[in-house]
Design a protein around this motif. Structure first.
Motif, PDB file in Angstrom:
ATOM      1  N   VAL A  18     -55.765 -29.812-105.277  1.00 20.92           N
ATOM      2  CA  VAL A  18     -56.089 -28.443-104.877  1.00 20.92           C
ATOM      3  C   VAL A  18     -54.811 -27.633-104.693  1.00 20.92           C
ATOM      4  O   VAL A  18     -53.908 -28.036-103.959  1.00 20.92           O
ATOM      5  N   ASP A  19     -54.750 -26.483-105.345  1.00 24.75           N
ATOM      6  CA  ASP A  19     -53.577 -25.605-105.275  1.00 24.75           C
ATOM      7  C   ASP A  19     -53.752 -24.610-104.130  1.00 24.75           C
ATOM      8  O   ASP A  19     -54.133 -23.444-104.331  1.00 24.75           O
ATOM      9  N   PHE A  20     -53.450 -25.059-102.918  1.00 25.68           N
ATOM     10  CA  PHE A  20     -53.637 -24.202-101.751  1.00 25.68           C
ATOM     11  C   PHE A  20     -52.678 -23.017-101.753  1.00 25.68           C
ATOM     12  O   PHE A  20     -53.011 -21.946-101.253  1.00 25.68           O
ATOM     13  N   ASP A  21     -51.493 -23.188-102.307  1.00 19.66           N
ATOM     14  CA  ASP A  21     -50.551 -22.057-102.387  1.00 19.66           C
ATOM     15  C   ASP A  21     -51.189 -20.889-103.142  1.00 19.66           C
ATOM     16  O   ASP A  21     -51.166 -19.745-102.671  1.00 19.66           O
ATOM     17  N   TYR A  66     -55.758 -29.770 -94.845  1.00 18.65           N
ATOM     18  CA  TYR A  66     -55.433 -28.710 -93.893  1.00 18.65           C
ATOM     19  C   TYR A  66     -54.815 -27.574 -94.696  1.00 18.65           C
ATOM     20  O   TYR A  66     -53.650 -27.629 -95.088  1.00 18.65           O
ATOM     21  N   ALA A  67     -55.640 -26.567 -94.938  1.00 21.11           N
ATOM     22  CA  ALA A  67     -55.324 -25.597 -95.973  1.00 21.11           C
ATOM     23  C   ALA A  67     -54.461 -24.437 -95.505  1.00 21.11           C
ATOM     24  O   ALA A  67     -53.500 -24.060 -96.183  1.00 21.11           O
ATOM     25  N   MET A  68     -54.777 -23.868 -94.340  1.00 18.17           N
ATOM     26  CA  MET A  68     -54.187 -22.571 -94.028  1.00 18.17           C
ATOM     27  C   MET A  68     -54.135 -22.322 -92.537  1.00 18.17           C
ATOM     28  O   MET A  68     -55.094 -22.584 -91.807  1.00 18.17           O
ATOM     29  N   ALA A 101     -46.464 -30.238 -85.189  1.00 17.94           N
ATOM     30  CA  ALA A 101     -45.337 -30.933 -85.807  1.00 17.94           C
ATOM     31  C   ALA A 101     -45.462 -30.792 -87.318  1.00 17.94           C
ATOM     32  O   ALA A 101     -46.411 -31.311 -87.915  1.00 17.94           O
ATOM     33  N   ALA A 102     -44.529 -30.089 -87.929  1.00 14.44           N
ATOM     34  CA  ALA A 102     -44.594 -29.829 -89.365  1.00 14.44           C
ATOM     35  C   ALA A 102     -44.473 -31.118 -90.163  1.00 14.44           C
ATOM     36  O   ALA A 102     -43.700 -32.019 -89.816  1.00 14.44           O
ATOM     37  N   GLN A 103     -45.238 -31.206 -91.248  1.00 14.19           N
ATOM     38  CA  GLN A 103     -45.227 -32.363 -92.134  1.00 14.19           C
ATOM     39  C   GLN A 103     -44.730 -31.960 -93.521  1.00 14.19           C
ATOM     40  O   GLN A 103     -44.637 -30.780 -93.843  1.00 14.19           O
ATOM     41  N   GLU A 104     -44.432 -32.964 -94.341  1.00 12.17           N
ATOM     42  CA  GLU A 104     -43.973 -32.717 -95.701  1.00 12.17           C
ATOM     43  C   GLU A 104     -45.100 -32.093 -96.512  1.00 12.17           C
ATOM     44  O   GLU A 104     -46.186 -32.665 -96.617  1.00 12.17           O
ATOM     45  N   THR A 118     -53.285 -12.595 -93.962  1.00 13.84           N
ATOM     46  CA  THR A 118     -53.594 -13.346 -92.735  1.00 13.84           C
ATOM     47  C   THR A 118     -53.442 -14.850 -92.889  1.00 13.84           C
ATOM     48  O   THR A 118     -53.737 -15.583 -91.942  1.00 13.84           O
ATOM     49  N   GLY A 119     -52.986 -15.344 -94.046  1.00 10.44           N
ATOM     50  CA  GLY A 119     -52.919 -16.777 -94.252  1.00 10.44           C
ATOM     51  C   GLY A 119     -51.531 -17.284 -94.589  1.00 10.44           C
ATOM     52  O   GLY A 119     -50.757 -16.624 -95.278  1.00 10.44           O
ATOM     53  N   THR A 120     -51.226 -18.473 -94.087  1.00  5.00           N
ATOM     54  CA  THR A 120     -50.009 -19.207 -94.434  1.00  5.00           C
ATOM     55  C   THR A 120     -50.421 -20.647 -94.718  1.00  5.00           C
ATOM     56  O   THR A 120     -51.184 -21.238 -93.949  1.00  5.00           O
ATOM     57  N   VAL A 121     -49.928 -21.209 -95.816  1.00  2.33           N
ATOM     58  CA  VAL A 121     -50.301 -22.577 -96.160  1.00  2.33           C
ATOM     59  C   VAL A 121     -49.922 -23.516 -95.015  1.00  2.33           C
ATOM     60  O   VAL A 121     -48.787 -23.481 -94.517  1.00  2.33           O
ATOM     61  N   ALA A 122     -50.858 -24.338 -94.592  1.00  7.59           N
ATOM     62  CA  ALA A 122     -50.658 -25.202 -93.429  1.00  7.59           C
ATOM     63  C   ALA A 122     -49.815 -26.415 -93.780  1.00  7.59           C
ATOM     64  O   ALA A 122     -49.881 -26.950 -94.890  1.00  7.59           O
ATOM     65  N   ASP A 123     -49.040 -26.875 -92.806  1.00  5.83           N
ATOM     66  CA  ASP A 123     -48.284 -28.115 -92.954  1.00  5.83           C
ATOM     67  C   ASP A 123     -48.537 -29.063 -91.782  1.00  5.83           C
ATOM     68  O   ASP A 123     -47.731 -29.938 -91.483  1.00  5.83           O
ATOM     69  N   ALA A 124     -49.693 -28.877 -91.125  1.00  6.16           N
ATOM     70  CA  ALA A 124     -50.081 -29.749 -90.010  1.00  6.16           C
ATOM     71  C   ALA A 124     -51.542 -29.459 -89.664  1.00  6.16           C
ATOM     72  O   ALA A 124     -52.073 -28.405 -90.034  1.00  6.16           O
TER      73      ALA A 124
END
Length: 505
Positions: A297-300, A470-472, A326-329, A310-316
């Motif tokens: 899935v291309d969440f970007d 975890y998309a956004m 805690a940010a993840q890769e 209103t959205g930012t790609v999630a990293d946690a």
């Protein structure tokens, strides 16, 4: 067009083993006065209000929560990470290891029928939460409660719980008689409003509670209306049929910004677009399969296309606004690698994944995910369900993919990671004893640095095992007409209306 962006990041939570308020206040500040004369405020939130019971299966439903904030009273109200103000609670303290919390109640608080709010009501309400075993109860495993005095309530945890205040901020006090047949059709509460009429999933009409301890609101009436279709809700706002709404798609925000009669404000919040995998589904039991589906899935691209404002790609799994983030890769979108991983895992491409969601404004996002999965031969069927059915099926695990916007009540990861991911929660079909140990330990220490580290370790397991996609991270947009005064947006998408007035009816 007046556009106000609240862009300041929320502060990091400082867990307190003892705290008190000598001069606490409610969301209504200095009080609303005697009630009446402030107009009729029509509100259309994104989720229909199906249920007014704040203790049972709908206790954490956004519709129930926003209605409960108007009808009932909380002990404490979360105003940000580690920040609380008292409503029924005048003071709170904990013992040294945060395993026992003592609440001193505000004196003179009454229900809308004139009867007094007592410590026994608090005990009965909390015991009902535990007995109902709904989503809120998951925050209080092993808890007991007692009322040693008329103005004192003691909550005793089975283990130290530094996150208690954040958890209890989603708890509402009702009369001890709550739960009797028909009570929640027209409930009695001690909040700023009282129920005049209620049609589940349609309209909820409230009027000022003259007994409210901080002064009755000045509105003549507060009406929550159900308008499921986003376009219809936006039209209702522009024409003045509705005065306030929130959670609008970004393309609608652009249109609203051009209307000089409407104010748009966006606030950072704890919301995360979350798509759990049902790990008990035979085709989804292994992390390898779940990771491959996430990689497909291309969440970007989806976020940039649908939620550029209103959205930012999630990293946690929890947002940066929440203690325990805690940010993840980041996961790189790679359909070819995803397809190869599914082939290696022996994935059955004849499987049709049941992809459930409940809100019309999520249709495009869900469809975009379905489309990306289809590109590697994975079939997913979008199933849009009424909110009551969605919640019932969610708890019964009658789904393979589940889409929700999840927050963290009290801006603390304990109410998300600690409540939803342990084996005993039975929310995702996923069970990992190591994860259980970590979230339990995080809730049992009041050492802030140690809690952060434990939640970081728990987050890494959830992320690496792909318990969900975890998309956004979500910024919460609100819009209201210029006839509305005193409205304050809420980061948790559950605003209060005690101070609001509306002119020009």
């Amino acid at each position: 067009m007046r556009v106000r962006l609240v862009a300041a990041a929320l502060a990091v939570l400082m867990a307190a083993s003892a705290c008190s308020l000598g001069d606490s206040s409610s969301p209504s500040g200095d009080g609303g006065g005697d009630g009446g004369g402030g107009g009729v405020l029509d509100v259309a939130g994104p989720i229909p209000i199906e249920n007014l019971d704040p203790h049972g299966a709908a206790s954490m439903d956004a519709g129930t929560q926003v209605a409960s904030r108007a009808i009932f009273s909380q002990l404490v109200i979360s105003t940000g990470p580690g920040e609380f103000t008292g409503e029924l609670a005048e003071k709170w303290t904990s013992n040294e290891d945060a395993s026992e919390w003592t609440i001193t109640l505000r004196q003179g608080v009454k229900y809308s029928d004139g009867s007094a709010v007592t410590a026994k009501d608090v005990v009965a309400s909390f015991e009902r939460v535990l007995a109902e075993a709904g989503p809120l109860a998951g925050n209080f495993e092993g808890y007991t409660v007692a009322a040693p005095a008329e103005d004192t309530v003691v909550f005793t945890a089975g283990a130290p719980d530094a996150a208690f205040l954040g958890k209890i901020s989603s708890f509402f006090v009702t009369p001890a008689t709550a739960g009797e047949d028909g009570f929640f059709d027209k409930p009695v509460g001690s909040g700023p409003f009282t129920v005049e009429s209620f049609e589940p999933g349609q309209d909820l009409k409230l009027v000022p509670n003259p007994e409210y301890w901080d002064g009755a609101p000045t509105l003549d009436a507060l009406v929550f209306r159900s308008i499921p279709e986003v376009s219809a809700r936006m039209t209702a706002l522009r024409t003045g049929e509705v005065d306030v709404t929130w959670t609008m798609p970004d393309d609608q925000i652009t249109q609203l910004e051009a209307d000089e009669a409407i104010t748009v404000e966006t606030v950072p919040g704890p919301g995360v677009f979350t798509m759990w995998f049902n790990s008990s589904t035979p085709s989804l039991t292994t992390p390898e399969v779940r990771r491959a589906l996430r990689q497909a899935v291309d969440f970007d691209a989806i976020v940039k296309s649908l939620y550029p404002k209103t959205g930012t790609v999630a990293d946690a799994p929890v947002s940066p606004a929440v203690f325990g983030y805690a940010a993840q890769e980041p996961v790189e979108h790679d359909p070819a690698a995803a397809k190869a991983a599914l082939d290696a895992a022996g994935f059955d491409y004849d499987t049709v994944l049941r992809f459930q969601f409940s809100q019309p404004n999520f249709r495009e996002f869900v469809q975009a995910v379905v489309s990306d999965l289809a590109e590697i031969g994975v079939r997913a069927e979008p199933l849009e369900k009424e909110q009551a059915v969605f919640l019932e099926d969610l708890l019964a695990l009658k789904w393979d993919l589940n889409f929700q916007q999840l927050g963290s009540q009290g801006f603390d990861a304990a109410t998300n990671l600690g409540r939803l991911y342990p084996c005993a929660a039975k929310r995702t079909g996923y069970c990992n004893p190591k994860l259980d140990e970590l979230v339990a330990a995080a809730g049992a220490t009041s050492d802030t640095a140690e809690r952060e580290d434990l939640y970081a370790q728990a987050t890494e397991i959830i992320w690496d095992d792909a318990v969900g996609m975890y998309a956004m991270f979500v910024e919460q947009p609100y819009a209201w007409r210029d006839t509305v005064q005193g409205f304050e947006p809420s980061a948790e998408a559950t605003p209060y209306f005690t101070k609001v007035t509306v002119s020009g009816d």
